[in-house]
Design a protein around this motif. Structure first.
Motif, PDB file in Angstrom:
ATOM      1  N   ARG A   1      -2.686  34.848 -77.992  1.00  0.00           N
ATOM      2  CA  ARG A   1      -2.699  36.211 -78.546  1.00  0.00           C
ATOM      3  C   ARG A   1      -1.296  36.607 -79.004  1.00  0.00           C
ATOM      4  O   ARG A   1      -1.136  37.200 -80.085  1.00  0.00           O
ATOM      5  N   MET A   2      -0.280  36.293 -78.199  1.00  0.00           N
ATOM      6  CA  MET A   2       1.088  36.584 -78.604  1.00  0.00           C
ATOM      7  C   MET A   2       1.420  35.864 -79.906  1.00  0.00           C
ATOM      8  O   MET A   2       2.065  36.434 -80.800  1.00  0.00           O
ATOM      9  N   PHE A   3       0.991  34.618 -80.034  1.00  0.00           N
ATOM     10  CA  PHE A   3       1.231  33.844 -81.252  1.00  0.00           C
ATOM     11  C   PHE A   3       0.650  34.565 -82.465  1.00  0.00           C
ATOM     12  O   PHE A   3       1.312  34.714 -83.497  1.00  0.00           O
ATOM     13  N   ARG A   4      -0.588  35.036 -82.336  1.00  0.00           N
ATOM     14  CA  ARG A   4      -1.232  35.713 -83.464  1.00  0.00           C
ATOM     15  C   ARG A   4      -0.471  36.986 -83.837  1.00  0.00           C
ATOM     16  O   ARG A   4      -0.249  37.273 -85.022  1.00  0.00           O
ATOM     17  N   LEU A   5      -0.057  37.750 -82.821  1.00  0.00           N
ATOM     18  CA  LEU A   5       0.589  39.030 -83.100  1.00  0.00           C
ATOM     19  C   LEU A   5       1.999  38.849 -83.664  1.00  0.00           C
ATOM     20  O   LEU A   5       2.414  39.588 -84.564  1.00  0.00           O
ATOM     21  N   VAL A   6       2.752  37.873 -83.153  1.00  0.00           N
ATOM     22  CA  VAL A   6       4.095  37.620 -83.692  1.00  0.00           C
ATOM     23  C   VAL A   6       4.005  37.261 -85.177  1.00  0.00           C
ATOM     24  O   VAL A   6       4.866  37.634 -85.977  1.00  0.00           O
ATOM     25  N   GLY A   7       2.944  36.559 -85.558  1.00  0.00           N
ATOM     26  CA  GLY A   7       2.765  36.207 -86.961  1.00  0.00           C
ATOM     27  C   GLY A   7       2.583  37.404 -87.878  1.00  0.00           C
ATOM     28  O   GLY A   7       2.751  37.292 -89.091  1.00  0.00           O
ATOM     29  N   LEU A   8       2.242  38.576 -87.318  1.00  0.00           N
ATOM     30  CA  LEU A   8       2.042  39.770 -88.141  1.00  0.00           C
ATOM     31  C   LEU A   8       3.358  40.406 -88.585  1.00  0.00           C
ATOM     32  O   LEU A   8       3.372  41.173 -89.551  1.00  0.00           O
TER      33      LEU A   8
END
Length: 961
Positions: A521-528
Motif C-alpha cells: 500500500r505504501m508503494f502504491r501511495l508513494v507512486g502518487l
C-alpha cells in the motif's frame, strides 16, 4: 578537417574565400562549440608571429559573413571574455564524428562491435589533418593529438580484427596509414600480424625486411622489440594444423563444465563493477571461498553483469564454470530447490552416483570440487537459505551471486549494489544496438530516450530493439511516444521482454506477509507523489501511519528493491517504477483514498513550510495569518530551516504543482508560495520563487482569492527584481498595489509599497522610490508594525547611500538595527549590519566598515542567508582592498563571494573567472542590482564626497524586503 578543409551543403562543396578565413574556420572547428583564446587563434591563422587584434576581428567578421551567406548559419561565432566559439551541430563536423566513434569503441568490449565503430571512425579520414595547410599547423598540439588518435584507432582496429579472426577488415586502413608513416614501428608490427593472419606470410616477411633496411640506412637504428617479436611470430608460424596428442590409454580427465550462457551482446559500462568483481573473486583471502553478491532492482542488469564477468574471468578458473538460474525473480515459476541443482551439477562434473538426500548431495558436491579451481554462478537467488547448500568449501573456488535482495544473511559474502547506467553509458548502449550513425544523427533524441528509460538497461534494450525493428523510424518518433507517461510502460514492451513484468515480480512478492501488504500500500501511495524523493514524515502523512510504521514499510520496499535509500530517512523511486506504482494505485486504491492521501502529504509539506518560515521570520504576521494550518516539524534554528529547505526544495515545487490539479487543493499552492518566500529567499532560490508564485497567481485568480493574488504578485515581483527583470517586477507590484487599494488591506499595501520603493530604486527612479518608501513607513507606523518599519528604514538608508549621503544613511541603518534587535530578528539584524557597513565603506571609514561586515557575516552564516553572505563578503573585500590596503585578504573574500554567487546561479563560471583575473574587479552585476555596495572606482577620494543624483542613475540597489 580530416584531410583538406572542405565545407559541404547538401553534398555540394562550398568554397571558403581567403586563406585567413579558411585558417580561422579551421582553428575554430578543431574544437567546435568550445571557446578558443584570441592569442592561440592568431598564431594558428598567421603563424608563430601572430597578428594584431584588429586583423583577427576583421577575419572573424568575414567568417561570420561567409557562414551567414554561404551556409545559412546566423550568429554562429560567439565572443565572450577574450574567447571565440563556433556554434555548429555536433554531428556536422568530421572531427566530432571521429571522436564519438572512437569513444564508443573504447566502451565496447565485444570485438565485432569495436571493429564497426573503429572502421566508421577511420572512414572519416581523407588525409592528414587540414592537408595543404601551412607547416606550423603540423606541430599544433590539437593537430598532433588528432593524428595520434588516428594511429591509435588503427592499431586498436588491428587488435580487434585479430581477436575476431577477421584480419582482412583492418588491412586496408593499416596499409594506407603505414604508407604515410614509414617509421611508425608499432603500426608496422600490427600490419605484419594482419598480413600473416590473412595468409600473406611472405608479404609480411618482405615488409619486415623493408622496414629493417629503411631504419638502418636512414636512421641508423635496429628494429624495435615490437617489430622483432612480430617477425619471430611469423617465422614460427608454418600455417599447418598441429595434431592432438594421443591418449595412450591414460585415465580420462574430469569434465570441464562451461555452463555460462553466451556473453551479453553490446554489454556496456560497469567498468568499475567488473574491476571490483575481478579483485574480489580472484584476489581474496587464500583461506576462504570468495563470494560476491550483486544486488539491484529488476531490469538493472545484474544477470548481464554476472555473465559478462564470468566470460572475462574464464581463464582464471581453468577447471570450469557452473551456472544456474535459481528463478528467484521469474514470473509464474517457483524458485529452484537446491537438491535439484546439485543433482544436475554432479552429473556435469562426471559424478554418476545417485544421491537423493539434499544434505548428502551438498556434501558430495563439496568433495567433487574440492581440488578444482572453479567459478560458481548463482543467478537470481531468492534468499540466503536457497544458496547455502550450493556453496563450495575450498578457497580454490569462487562464487558469484545475483539477487534482487541484499543477501545480508549470507556469511562471508561481499556485497555489490548495482545502480542505473550513467547518461553516457546509456547513450552508448543505444548506439551499439541501434547503430552509431543513427545516434550521431539525432543526439538530442537519443539523450531523451535514455532519460525517459531512466537509464535502466532493460528499458534501453527494449527501446533499442524496437528501433532496430523499425529502421525507417527517426529516434525522435520513439522519444515522443515515450514522453507520454500514460503510455510509457506499454511502449517498453517487445516479445517476451517487458519492463512492467519485471516490476510486477517484486510487487507480487510483497503480499506474502501482513507487513508486506502494508508495504505494498505504501508503494502504491508513494507512486502518487511527483517529487524526486520522500522523507519519513511525509510518507507517514501520506499513508496515515505513525512515523515508525511508515519507516518500517519504506524499509521493506528498500529490501524489495522497489525503493532506494541514498541517505538515512530519505527514499527515492526510479521513474519507471513510479509509473508502475501509479498504475497499481489507480487499479487498487479508490479515487477518494488517492485524493485524500495526496492531500495529507501536501498538508504535511505546508505545515513544515510554515514552521520554517516562523523560524526564519517569527514576527511576520502578514504571512503567518495567511497559512491556515498548524506549523509542524522539528525545526528550531535557522540552520534546521536551511537544511530542510535545501533537502525539500524540489519536492516543494512538485507539491505546489500537484496541488494546482488536485480537487479542492488549489489554495494549498497559494499558501505554500506564501510560506516559502522567506526560506527560499534566504537560500537564493529566486528562480524557484518565480515558478511558485506564477503558479500561486493562477490558483488565486481561479478561486477569487484577491489577497492571496496580491501577496503572490508582490513576491513574484521581488523575485523578478533579484534576477534583473525590472519591467516584470514593476508590472506585478503595481497590480498587487491596485488589489490592496481595492480591498482596503493596509498591512499588505505597506508591504507592497516597500517592494515598489526597491523596484523604482533599481530602475534609478529615486524620487518615486522615496515616495513609495515614505508611504510604506507611514502605514507601518500607523499600524504599529515595528518589524516592517525596520525593513523600510534600512531601505531608506540604502537609498541615501546611493545619493552619497553616508551620514544620513548611517542614522537610518542604526534605527533599523535597533528595531531588529528589539524584536529578536537575527535575519533582519544581519541585513541591517551589512547595510551599515556599506555606509561606513562609502564614508571611507575602513575599520568601522570591516567590523560591521564581519558581524553581519557571522549572522548571515548562522541563519543560512547565502546571498547576503556573498554580498557582505564582496563588501568586506572592497573595504580591505580599497581602504585598509590588505589585497590578499580582499581577494580571498572575493573568491568566496563569487563561489556562492556561482552556486546560486547569479553569475556564470566565465564571469567569475573574468572577475578573479582582473587586477581591480568590478562589483558583480547581481550585487550592484541588489545593494548599494560600490565598485573600487567609487572609493577614490572624489567618489567618497557627497553626490547628488537626479533622475535615473546607476542601478545599484539595496534591498530589505
Amino acid at each position: 578537417m580530416l584531410g583538406p578543409l572542405e565545407a559541404r551543403v547538401g553534398g555540394r562543396i562550398v568554397a571558403v574565400p581567403g586563406r585567413a578565413t579558411r585558417m580561422l574556420l579551421s582553428g575554430l572547428l578543431l574544437t567546435p562549440n568550445e571557446p578558443v583564446g584570441e592569442q592561440w587563434l592568431a598564431e594558428f591563422v598567421w603563424g608563430p608571429s601572430g597578428a594584431t587584434r584588429g586583423a583577427l576581428q576583421t577575419s572573424v567578421s568575414r567568417l561570420r559573413s561567409w557562414l551567414r551567406d554561404g551556409l545559412g548559419l546566423r550568429e554562429a561565432v560567439d565572443y565572450a571574455a577574450g574567447r571565440y566559439r563556433l556554434d555548429v551541430p555536433v554531428e556536422s563536423v568530421d572531427v566530432n564524428r571521429f571522436r564519438t566513434m572512437v569513444r564508443l569503441a573504447g566502451h565496447d568490449t565485444e570485438p565485432s562491435a569495436r571493429i564497426g565503430h573503429l572502421q566508421g571512425a577511420l572512414d572519416e579520414w581523407r588525409g592528414p589533418v587540414l592537408d595543404g595547410s601551412p607547416d606550423w599547423i603540423r606541430s599544433d598540439p590539437l593537430v598532433v593529438e588528432l593524428e595520434r588518435l588516428r594511429t591509435d584507432g588503427a592499431c586498436a582496429l588491428a587488435e580487434a580484427a585479430l581477436q575476431a579472426s577477421r584480419p582482412t577488415l583492418a588491412l586496408p586502413h593499416l596499409e594506407r596509414l603505414a604508407a604515410a608513416l614509414p617509421y611508425d614501428e608499432p603500426l608496422h608490427a600490427r600490419l605484419m600480424a594482419l598480413l600473416g593472419a590473412s595468409g600473406r606470410r611472405a608479404d609480411a616477411l618482405r615488409l619486415f625486411e623493408e622496414i629493417r633496411r629503411r631504419l638502418a640506412e636512414e636512421l641508423g637504428v635496429d628494429p624495435s622489440d615490437a617489430l622483432r617479436e612480430a617477425h619471430v611470430a611469423l617465422l614460427r608460424s608454418d600455417g599447418e594444423p598441429r595434431p592432438a596428442a594421443a591418449s595412450g590409454g591414460r585415465t580420462k580427465p574430469p569434465p570441464v563444465p562451461a555452463e555460462v550462457p553466451p556473453d551479453v551482446a553490446a554489454f556496456t559500462g560497469r567498468v568499475g563493477e567488473l574491476d571490483r568483481l575481478r579483485e574480489l573473486l580472484t584476489g581474496g583471502d587464500a583461506g576462504t571461498v570468495a563470494i560476491s553478491a550483486v544486488d539491484g532492482a529488476g531490469g538493472i542488469g545484474k544477470s548481464a553483469l554476472a555473465i559478462h564477468a564470468a566470460h572475462q574471468l574464464a581463464e582464471e578458473f581453468p577447471d570450469g564454470q557452473l551456472y544456474v538460474n535459481l528463478q528467484g525473480a521469474a514470473a509464474g515459476t517457483l524458485p529452484l530447490e537446491p537438491g535439484d541443482v546439485l543433482a544436475r551439477w554432479l552429473r556435469a562434473l562426471g559424478d554418476t552416483t545417485q544421491v537423493t538426500d539434499p544434505e548428502e548431495a551438498a556434501a558430495r558436491f563439496r568433495s567433487v570440487v574440492a581440488a578444482r579451481r572453479m567459478l560458481v554462478i548463482l543467478d537470481n537467488a531468492v534468499d540466503a537459505a536457497q544458496i547455502r547448500p550450493l556453496l563450495p568449501a575450498t578457497p580454490t573456488c569462487a562464487v558469484l551471486v545475483t539477487s534482487r535482495r541484499v543477501l545480508a544473511a549470507l556469511d562471508g559474502a561481499t556485497h555489490l549494489h548495482l545502480d542505473a547506467l550513467s547518461s553516457e553509458e546509456a547513450e552508448t548502449l543505444l548506439a551499439r544496438i541501434v547503430g552509431a550513425r543513427r545516434v550521431i544523427a539525432e543526439p538530442e533524441a537519443a539523450a531523451r530516450i535514455a532519460r525517459l528509460c531512466g537509464y535502466l538497461p532493460l528499458a534501453l534494450r527494449i527501446a533499442a530493439a524496437r528501433l532496430v525493428a523499425r529502421p525507417e523510424w527517426p529516434l525522435a518518433a520513439l522519444a515522443d511516444r515515450l514522453a507520454d507517461e500514460h503510455r510509457r510502460l506499454d511502449e517498453l514492451s517487445l516479445a517476451d521482454l517487458e519492463v512492467r513484468a519485471t516490476f510486477q515480480i517484486g510487487y507480487r512478492d510483497l503480499d506474502s506477509s501482513p507487513s508486506g501488504r502494508g508495504a505494498a500500500r505504501m508503494f502504491r501511495l508513494v507512486g502518487l507523489l511527483d517529487g524526486p524523493d520522500i522523507g519519513v514524515e511525509v510518507a507517514a502523512a501520506l499513508a496515515d501511519l505513525s512515523a515508525a510504521q511508515a519507516e518500517a514499510a519504506l524499509e521493506h520496499l528498500v529490501d524489495a528493491q522497489l525503493l532506494e535509500s541514498p541517505t538515512p530517512n530519505r527514499y527515492q523511486m526510479h521513474d519507471l517504477v513510479r509509473l508502475f506504482a501509479r498504475e497499481r494505485a489507480h487499479d487498487d486504491e479508490p479515487e477518494a483514498e488517492r485524493v485524500a492521501a495526496v492531500r495529507r502529504a501536501l498538508d504535511c509539506y505546508l505545515a513544515a513550510a510554515k514552521q520554517a518560515m516562523l523560524v526564519i521570520d517569527p514576527s511576520n504576521t502578514l504571512r503567518r495569518d495567511r497559512i491556515h494550518i498548524r506549523p509542524a516539524g522539528d525545526m528550531r534554528t535557522h540552520a534546521d530551516a536551511a537544511a530542510w529547505t535545501d533537502a525539500e526544495r524540489a519536492n516543494l515545487l512538485s507539491a505546489a504543482q500537484q496541488a494546482e490539479t488536485l480537487p479542492g487543493a488549489s489554495g494549498v499552492a497559494v499558501q505554500v508560495a506564501v510560506a516559502l518566500n522567506r526560506p527560499f529567499e534566504a537560500r537564493g532560490y529566486w528562480r524557484e520563487l518565480i515558478t511558485l508564485n506564477r503558479l500561486a497567481i493562477k490558483c488565486a485568480e481561479r478561486s477569487g482569492d484577491r489577497r492571496g493574488e496580491a501577496l503572490a504578485r508582490s513576491d513574484l515581483g521581488s523575485a523578478y527584481g533579484k534576477l534583473g527583470h525590472l519591467d516584470d517586477q514593476i508590472l506585478h507590484l503595481e497590480r498587487a498595489l491596485a488589489i490592496c487599494v481595492e480591498s482596503g488591506d493596509r498591512d499588505l499595501k505597506g508591504h507592497v509599497l516597500n517592494y515598489l520603493g526597491i523596484a523604482y530604486r533599481r530602475q534609478g527612479h529615486l524620487d518615486k522610490a522615496i515616495d513609495r518608501f515614505e508611504q510604506a513607513l507611514a502605514i507601518h507606523r500607523e499600524r504599529n508594525k515595528r518589524d516592517s518599519e525596520a525593513r523600510v528604514l534600512n531601505n531608506l538608508g540604502n537609498l541615501n547611500q546611493e545619493l552619497g549621503r553616508a551620514d544620513v544613511a548611517i542614522v537610518h541603518h542604526q534605527r533599523s538595527l535597533a528595531l531588529h534587535r528589539e524584536f529578536g530578528n537575527p535575519r533582519g539584524e544581519g541585513n541591517a549590519l551589512g547595510s551599515l557597513a556599506g555606509a561606513h565603506l562609502l564614508a571611507g571609514c575602513g575599520p568601522e566598515a570591516s567590523a560591521h561586515y564581519r558581524q553581519a557575516l557571522t549572522i548571515s552564516r548562522e541563519v543560512g542567508e547565502r546571498y547576503l553572505e556573498a554580498e557582505q563578503l564582496w563588501g568586506l573585500g572592497l573595504t580591505l582592498y580599497g581602504l585598509l590596503d590588505r589585497p590578499e585578504e580582499a581577494r580571498r573574500c572575493w573568491r568566496e563571494s563569487l563561489a556562492i554567487l556561482q552556486e546560486l546561479g547569479g553569475i556564470t563560471a566565465e564571469e567569475a573567472d573574468t572577475l578573479l583575473t582582473s587586477p581591480a574587479p568590478e562589483t558583480p552585476e547581481v550585487i550592484r542590482r541588489n545593494s548599494p555596495i560600490p565598485s573600487l572606482s567609487d572609493l577614490a577620494p572624489p567618489a567618497r564626497a557627497q553626490r547628488s543624483v537626479s533622475g535615473p542613475g546607476d542601478p545599484r540597489r539595496g534591498v530589505s524586503p
